[in-house]
Scaffold this motif. Structure first.
Motif, PDB file in Angstrom:
ATOM      1  N   ILE A 113       1.054  -1.088   0.033  1.00  0.00           N
ATOM      2  CA  ILE A 113      -0.124  -0.143  -0.152  1.00  0.00           C
ATOM      3  C   ILE A 113       1.265   1.116   0.093  1.00  0.00           C
ATOM      4  CG2 ILE A 113      -1.638   1.791   1.712  1.00  0.00           C
ATOM      5  CD1 ILE A 113      -3.172  -1.063   1.994  1.00  0.00           C
ATOM      6  N   HIS A 114       1.954   1.201   1.250  1.00  0.00           N
ATOM      7  CA  HIS A 114       2.766   2.831   0.796  1.00  0.00           C
ATOM      8  C   HIS A 114       3.779   2.702   0.212  1.00  0.00           C
ATOM      9  CE1 HIS A 114       5.035  -0.056   3.387  1.00  0.00           C
ATOM     10  NE2 HIS A 114       5.544   0.616   3.949  1.00  0.00           N
ATOM     11  N   THR A 115       3.896   1.357  -0.297  1.00  0.00           N
ATOM     12  CA  THR A 115       4.957   1.471  -1.423  1.00  0.00           C
ATOM     13  C   THR A 115       4.751   1.456  -2.847  1.00  0.00           C
ATOM     14  OG1 THR A 115       5.678  -0.635  -1.408  1.00  0.00           O
ATOM     15  CG2 THR A 115       6.222   0.284   0.235  1.00  0.00           C
ATOM     16  N   VAL A 116       3.758   0.557  -3.075  1.00  0.00           N
ATOM     17  CA  VAL A 116       2.802   1.203  -4.386  1.00  0.00           C
ATOM     18  C   VAL A 116       1.593   1.971  -4.923  1.00  0.00           C
ATOM     19  CG1 VAL A 116       2.371  -0.428  -6.462  1.00  0.00           C
ATOM     20  CG2 VAL A 116       3.802  -1.042  -5.115  1.00  0.00           C
ATOM     21  N   PRO A 142       1.456   6.199  -3.557  1.00  0.00           N
ATOM     22  CA  PRO A 142       2.658   7.212  -4.764  1.00  0.00           C
ATOM     23  C   PRO A 142       1.860   7.465  -6.032  1.00  0.00           C
ATOM     24  CG  PRO A 142       4.225   5.397  -4.081  1.00  0.00           C
ATOM     25  CD  PRO A 142       2.340   4.763  -3.420  1.00  0.00           C
ATOM     26  N   ILE A 143       1.222   6.293  -6.309  1.00  0.00           N
ATOM     27  CA  ILE A 143      -0.023   6.357  -7.868  1.00  0.00           C
ATOM     28  C   ILE A 143      -1.420   7.203  -7.585  1.00  0.00           C
ATOM     29  CG2 ILE A 143      -1.372   5.796  -9.084  1.00  0.00           C
ATOM     30  CD1 ILE A 143       0.810   2.841  -9.210  1.00  0.00           C
ATOM     31  N   LEU A 144      -1.672   6.751  -6.070  1.00  0.00           N
ATOM     32  CA  LEU A 144      -2.929   7.763  -5.844  1.00  0.00           C
ATOM     33  C   LEU A 144      -2.913   8.731  -5.789  1.00  0.00           C
ATOM     34  CD1 LEU A 144      -5.629   7.508  -4.978  1.00  0.00           C
ATOM     35  CD2 LEU A 144      -5.084   6.293  -3.000  1.00  0.00           C
ATOM     36  N   GLU A 148      -2.976  14.719  -7.804  1.00  0.00           N
ATOM     37  CA  GLU A 148      -2.876  15.330  -8.095  1.00  0.00           C
ATOM     38  C   GLU A 148      -3.446  16.090  -9.683  1.00  0.00           C
ATOM     39  OE1 GLU A 148       1.262  15.404  -7.651  1.00  0.00           O
ATOM     40  OE2 GLU A 148       1.294  15.139  -5.819  1.00  0.00           O
ATOM     41  N   ALA A 149      -3.241  14.860  -9.719  1.00  0.00           N
ATOM     42  CA  ALA A 149      -3.790  15.049 -11.264  1.00  0.00           C
ATOM     43  C   ALA A 149      -5.211  15.692 -12.177  1.00  0.00           C
ATOM     44  CB  ALA A 149      -3.852  13.945 -12.018  1.00  0.00           C
ATOM     45  N   CYS A 150      -5.530  14.925 -10.921  1.00  0.00           N
ATOM     46  CA  CYS A 150      -7.497  15.291 -11.312  1.00  0.00           C
ATOM     47  C   CYS A 150      -7.701  17.121 -10.119  1.00  0.00           C
ATOM     48  CB  CYS A 150      -7.938  14.588  -9.623  1.00  0.00           C
ATOM     49  SG  CYS A 150      -8.416  12.686 -10.300  1.00  0.00           S
ATOM     50  N   GLU A 151      -6.745  17.335  -9.616  1.00  0.00           N
ATOM     51  CA  GLU A 151      -6.734  19.102  -9.229  1.00  0.00           C
ATOM     52  C   GLU A 151      -6.013  19.840  -9.906  1.00  0.00           C
ATOM     53  OE1 GLU A 151      -5.599  21.232  -4.987  1.00  0.00           O
ATOM     54  OE2 GLU A 151      -4.800  19.776  -5.234  1.00  0.00           O
ATOM     55  N   LEU A 161      -3.632   6.621 -14.551  1.00  0.00           N
ATOM     56  CA  LEU A 161      -3.876   6.391 -13.535  1.00  0.00           C
ATOM     57  C   LEU A 161      -4.788   6.069 -12.674  1.00  0.00           C
ATOM     58  CD1 LEU A 161      -1.552  10.174 -12.012  1.00  0.00           C
ATOM     59  CD2 LEU A 161      -0.579   7.653 -12.702  1.00  0.00           C
ATOM     60  N   GLN A 162      -6.060   5.748 -13.342  1.00  0.00           N
ATOM     61  CA  GLN A 162      -7.007   5.423 -12.741  1.00  0.00           C
ATOM     62  C   GLN A 162      -7.205   4.121 -13.567  1.00  0.00           C
ATOM     63  OE1 GLN A 162      -9.940   5.283 -15.268  1.00  0.00           O
ATOM     64  NE2 GLN A 162     -10.760   3.289 -13.778  1.00  0.00           N
ATOM     65  N   GLU A 163      -6.335   3.704 -14.292  1.00  0.00           N
ATOM     66  CA  GLU A 163      -6.626   2.235 -15.115  1.00  0.00           C
ATOM     67  C   GLU A 163      -5.466   1.806 -14.565  1.00  0.00           C
ATOM     68  OE1 GLU A 163      -5.975   3.216 -19.021  1.00  0.00           O
ATOM     69  OE2 GLU A 163      -7.862   3.819 -19.597  1.00  0.00           O
ATOM     70  N   GLU A 164      -4.966   2.088 -14.218  1.00  0.00           N
ATOM     71  CA  GLU A 164      -3.031   1.398 -13.031  1.00  0.00           C
ATOM     72  C   GLU A 164      -3.545   0.710 -11.581  1.00  0.00           C
ATOM     73  OE1 GLU A 164       1.124   1.961 -12.607  1.00  0.00           O
ATOM     74  OE2 GLU A 164       0.250   3.560 -13.289  1.00  0.00           O
ATOM     75  N   LEU A 165      -4.329   1.597 -11.374  1.00  0.00           N
ATOM     76  CA  LEU A 165      -4.897   1.485 -10.492  1.00  0.00           C
ATOM     77  C   LEU A 165      -6.266   0.168 -10.221  1.00  0.00           C
ATOM     78  CD1 LEU A 165      -5.197   4.841  -8.384  1.00  0.00           C
ATOM     79  CD2 LEU A 165      -3.835   3.007  -7.767  1.00  0.00           C
ATOM     80  N   THR A 166      -7.184   0.446 -10.802  1.00  0.00           N
ATOM     81  CA  THR A 166      -8.064  -0.668 -11.560  1.00  0.00           C
ATOM     82  C   THR A 166      -7.815  -2.134 -10.013  1.00  0.00           C
ATOM     83  OG1 THR A 166      -9.196   0.436 -13.139  1.00  0.00           O
ATOM     84  CG2 THR A 166      -9.686  -1.923 -13.026  1.00  0.00           C
ATOM     85  N   GLU A 167      -7.020  -2.293 -11.028  1.00  0.00           N
ATOM     86  CA  GLU A 167      -6.436  -3.918 -10.513  1.00  0.00           C
ATOM     87  C   GLU A 167      -5.800  -3.775  -8.875  1.00  0.00           C
ATOM     88  OE1 GLU A 167      -6.971  -6.500 -11.887  1.00  0.00           O
ATOM     89  OE2 GLU A 167      -8.327  -5.455 -13.506  1.00  0.00           O
TER      90      GLU A 167
END
Length: 337
Positions: A288-291, A294-296, A301-304, A314-320
């Motif tokens: 969680i804290h290593t992978v 950081p992506i989240l 930041e991109a959303c803001e 980034l959302q697609e990368e987080l999906t799994e």
């Protein structure tokens, strides 16, 4: 005590008592009530027996037995709403006999008949008017009131949870969330594991009804319940403890994403920091804290910055990497085109 046609009038929304009896006969003629049960005559006969007369003791118990027999016949013939009315009349008899817990039982039985009828109608027609929801809810609330008065909090909680489940099945997620929370409040101290599950259901309902602030409040309530609940008395305590730590992490992640949905990015950043601390201390072997984090963080930041292209990647990368609810929230966070 008087068991009158007014019960039909109030409970089923007809204009007059005579119309209430007419509806019974109309149902019979339309096939919704079987031909061997004459609801009008039987109900009227029992009503007459329950009317107080000088020097005559009212036989509430005998009338309750007759009402149950009538209700059972109506069930067999497929007239659940009128069988439910018989159950509510039995409940009134038990109130008159000062046996409130039995009254609560028959109120809940009436409610269950009406819920089943409503759910069956909804399966046949998704756009059907929910004519029995209000009365089914009232039956359950009558039973819950009695259970609370007599300290039967577990039974009251169960009825709240059942009501929430039925409302959710009928597409009324907002009301369902309220009742899941009421159910959890009653058993939070005695059964925190069960309460936590009900609060989680409330969160899903709040999100489904677009009440994102309410979902954040529910998660804020869930967090201390998860942190302070004891390990189960039986089973693998280490596994249970790890499940609890993961549940806390998911709770914090949900709060961060909900803040993102509401465009409250500063608060979202604070929740990510809390998640980072929790993961480092309680889940050192987790990614969680290593992978994930950081992506989240980059995603938010991109959303803001309203950079939709980067946010989508980034959302697609987080999906799994995240749970289904969190995936739904990621999509809601995305900047508009």
């Amino acid at each position: 005590f008087e068991l009158s046609p007014l019960s039909l009038q109030v409970r089923f929304g007809v204009a007059s008592a005579s119309e209430a009896f007419k509806r019974g006969n109309d149902l019979k003629g339309s096939g919704k009530m079987g031909s061997t049960v004459n609801f009008h005559e039987e109900f009227h006969r029992i009503q007459q027996a329950l009317q107080k007369r000088l020097f005559k003791k009212v036989d509430y118990l005998g009338s309750a037995v007759e009402l149950l027999e009538l209700g059972n016949a109506l069930r067999r013939e497929g007239s659940a709403p009128y069988a439910a009315l018989c159950c509510t009349a039995v409940a009134q008899c038990h109130r008159a006999m000062d046996t409130p817990l039995k009254a609560a039982h028959y109120e809940s039985e009436a409610g269950q008949l009406l819920w089943n009828e409503e759910l069956g109608l909804a399966q046949l027609d998704k756009d059907a008017f929910h004519e029995f929801v209000s009365e089914a809810t009232n039956c359950y609330l009558c039973a819950i009131t009695i259970y609370l008065q007599h300290g039967r909090f577990g039974l009251a909680s169960t009825l709240y949870a059942e009501m929430a489940s039925h409302l959710l099945a009928l597409g009324q997620a907002g009301d369902a969330g309220v009742y899941y929370e009421k159910a959890a409040q009653l058993i939070e101290q005695q059964a925190p594991h069960v309460a936590a599950g009900m609060i989680q259901q409330s969160v899903l309902c709040r999100v489904a009804s677009q009440d994102y602030s309410g979902a954040i409040e529910a998660l804020s309530w869930l967090l201390p319940v998860l942190q302070h609940r004891p390990s189960k008395a039986f089973g693998n305590r280490a596994a249970d403890s790890e499940l609890g730590r993961n549940a806390v992490a998911e709770c914090l992640l949900g709060q961060a994403l909900l803040r993102g949905v509401l465009r409250e990015y500063k608060e979202a950043e604070e929740m990510l920091a809390a998640l980072q601390k929790h993961a480092a201390q309680s889940l050192p072997s987790s990614d969680i804290h290593t992978v994930v984090l950081p992506i989240l963080a980059a995603f938010l930041e991109a959303c803001e910055a309203k950079n939709r292209e980067d946010a989508v990647l980034l959302q697609e990368e987080l999906t799994e990497m995240v749970a289904p609810l969190h995936n739904d929230l990621l999509l809601l966070c995305l900047p508009e085109l």
